[in-house]
Design an enzyme around this catalytic site. Structure first.
Site, PDB file in Angstrom:
ATOM      1  N   ALA A  71      57.561  16.015  38.607  1.00 30.92           N
ATOM      2  CA  ALA A  71      57.777  16.952  39.717  1.00 30.92           C
ATOM      3  C   ALA A  71      57.625  18.394  39.261  1.00 30.92           C
ATOM      4  O   ALA A  71      57.176  19.251  40.036  1.00 30.92           O
ATOM      5  CB  ALA A  71      59.158  16.729  40.325  1.00 30.92           C
ATOM      6  N   SER A 201      59.270  12.936  41.450  1.00 34.97           N
ATOM      7  CA  SER A 201      59.131  12.275  40.145  1.00 34.97           C
ATOM      8  C   SER A 201      59.560  10.822  40.256  1.00 34.97           C
ATOM      9  O   SER A 201      60.597  10.516  40.859  1.00 34.97           O
ATOM     10  CB  SER A 201      60.005  12.961  39.086  1.00 34.97           C
ATOM     11  OG  SER A 201      59.358  14.059  38.498  1.00 34.97           O
ATOM     12  N   HIS A 203      60.768   8.841  38.008  1.00 33.97           N
ATOM     13  CA  HIS A 203      61.940   8.409  37.248  1.00 33.97           C
ATOM     14  C   HIS A 203      63.255   8.676  37.975  1.00 33.97           C
ATOM     15  O   HIS A 203      64.316   8.255  37.509  1.00 33.97           O
ATOM     16  CB  HIS A 203      61.965   9.045  35.856  1.00 33.97           C
ATOM     17  CG  HIS A 203      62.359  10.485  35.829  1.00 33.97           C
ATOM     18  ND1 HIS A 203      63.602  10.901  35.409  1.00 33.97           N
ATOM     19  CD2 HIS A 203      61.681  11.608  36.140  1.00 33.97           C
ATOM     20  CE1 HIS A 203      63.666  12.227  35.467  1.00 33.97           C
ATOM     21  NE2 HIS A 203      62.506  12.676  35.899  1.00 33.97           N
ATOM     22  N   THR A 239      42.833  12.030  32.443  1.00 41.55           N
ATOM     23  CA  THR A 239      42.778  10.594  32.688  1.00 41.55           C
ATOM     24  C   THR A 239      44.090  10.104  33.274  1.00 41.55           C
ATOM     25  O   THR A 239      45.167  10.402  32.758  1.00 41.55           O
ATOM     26  CB  THR A 239      42.478   9.837  31.380  1.00 41.55           C
ATOM     27  OG1 THR A 239      41.250  10.313  30.842  1.00 41.55           O
ATOM     28  CG2 THR A 239      42.391   8.343  31.626  1.00 41.55           C
ATOM     29  N   CYS A 326      68.263  19.437  33.283  1.00 36.23           N
ATOM     30  CA  CYS A 326      67.307  20.384  32.703  1.00 36.23           C
ATOM     31  C   CYS A 326      67.995  21.616  32.146  1.00 36.23           C
ATOM     32  O   CYS A 326      67.380  22.441  31.486  1.00 36.23           O
ATOM     33  CB  CYS A 326      66.276  20.795  33.755  1.00 36.23           C
ATOM     34  SG  CYS A 326      65.298  19.394  34.349  1.00 36.23           S
TER      35      CYS A 326
END
Length: 396
Positions: A71, A201, A203, A239, A326
């Protein structure tokens, strides 16, 4: 017993998601951009994953969902892309965000301020959300973007996204929402919400780490954050991590299917934990108990430093948080609690408990006993609490 109550920081990968991912490490391993059968073999599951993602947020077939690393990358792509497209190359020089956004938003805005961009940080009300009228009040002719989170990562408070989106739509201003803490906890409908962009995100909803998504409403264009290839239709070079993309898509499917369970059983366990803590004197839920995601509570416990509580709980095998993971190593007062106007002592006392569909009744009962014991011990050691009048410590 080990009890994980920090699911707003990250979640365990659902075993069913892991099973979906496994073939793409050693068996179906081709580069999806290659023309041979090894690359083409990845395509059916990639398309299935995209279908799950589109369906999960009610995106239109003509909208874009770009697979990103997380994110944070999605947020940077939107805000910096708007900076390039609408600020550097146009006459718009203003962005609006809230004071309680995730650091991925606020740190990016601080960078833009260093480049001369004007940023308005909207205050939150006593419930911890942005007042809709304040968005309208601060809109300017040069406003390029409004970015308001869908749900707060610390309090779980749900923001009035649909109303804010309507205001932005009427004003002709682009609207982005960080939906990282909303997906998998409450319904997220991008059509109903009038958003131009959302970030998320995997997770956070029992998918793998290292993969996220960026929804772009049809008709909107962004300068890519990453250049170097034509992957994702030229919107994000690099990729594609096929295993993670497949995992995120399947995790989205399972998360949407589990929304009713989140709204009932996860909420019941959260409320049980919260009620037990609130029976202790001088404890309060930051932002109140209404209009929240069903898994989250941020509780202030007067006389108990949040870091000290986490230490005690960790010794009992319990994982919790003082707020955003974070910023978990930052010992400054919790910025969200500061935004609420908490006094300097209370701003250090918030502890966040965030549950998931994998928590059990037995785990919550164990956590309640450990938390109550830790509060009693730490209050007895606290210089600001232990020596207060006995009436101050009633019940302890």
């Amino acid at each position: 017993m080990e009890v994980y109550l920090d699911n707003n920081a990250t979640t365990a990968v659902d075993p069913a998601v892991y099973e979906q991912m496994k073939p793409f490490f050693c068996d179906i391993f081709g580069n999806p951009n290659s023309l041979h059968r090894f690359g083409a073999g990845t395509h059916p599951k990639m398309m299935e994953a995209l279908d799950y993602l589109y369906s999960g947020i009610n995106a239109d077939d003509e909208d874009d969902i770009v697979i990103t690393g997380n994110a944070t990358e999605s947020i940077n792509t939107v805000i910096k892309g708007i900076w390039i497209d609408k600020i550097l190359n146009a006459d718009k020089n203003h962005i609006i965000v809230s004071e309680v956004e995730h650091p991925a938003v606020t740190a990016t805005c601080k960078f833009l301020e260093s480049q001369g961009v004007s940023v308005t940080y909207l205050p939150v009300n006593e419930e911890g959300i942005v007042d809709v009228q304040s968005v309208k009040q601060y809109l300017r002719e040069d406003t390029a973007l409004v970015s308001i989170m869908w749900a707060n990562n610390e309090t779980g408070k749900i923001f009035p996204i649909e109303e804010i989106g309507q205001i932005c739509k009427e004003a002709g201003v682009l609207f982005h929402s960080d939906a990282t803490q909303a997906i998998g906890k409450i319904p997220v409908d991008v059509q109903k919400a009038n958003v131009d962009f959302i970030s998320f995100s995997a997770h956070k909803f029992h998918g793998p780490k290292g993969v996220g998504g960026l929804y772009i409403k049809k008709g909107n264009k962004l300068t890519p954050l990453l250049h170097g290839g034509e992957q994702m239709g030229g919107k994000r070079a690099g990729t594609v991590d096929v295993a993670s993309m497949v995992g995120m898509g399947f995790a989205m499917k399972l998360a949407v299917e589990a929304l009713e369970y989140e709204a009932t059983e996860v909420k019941r366990l959260r409320d049980k934990l919260e009620s037990a803590i609130l029976e202790l004197p001088e404890t309060v839920v930051i932002g109140g108990v209404n209009n929240r995601t069903p898994n989250t509570t941020l509780i202030s416990i007067r006389g108990v430093e949040g870091e000290s509580m986490l230490w005690d709980l960790n010794q009992k095998g319990i994982g919790a948080s003082t707020g955003s993971a974070c910023a978990s190593e930052d010992l400054e007062a919790n910025p969200v609690m500061n935004a609420f106007g908490s006094d300097s002592e209370l701003a250090h006392t918030g502890v966040r408990f965030s549950l998931s569909r994998f928590n059990t009744e037995e785990q919550i009962d164990y956590a309640i006993e450990a938390i109550i014991g830790a509060v009693k011990r730490l209050r007895n050691l606290s210089s600001s609490y232990a020596y207060a009048p006995e009436s101050h410590k009633s019940g302890l």
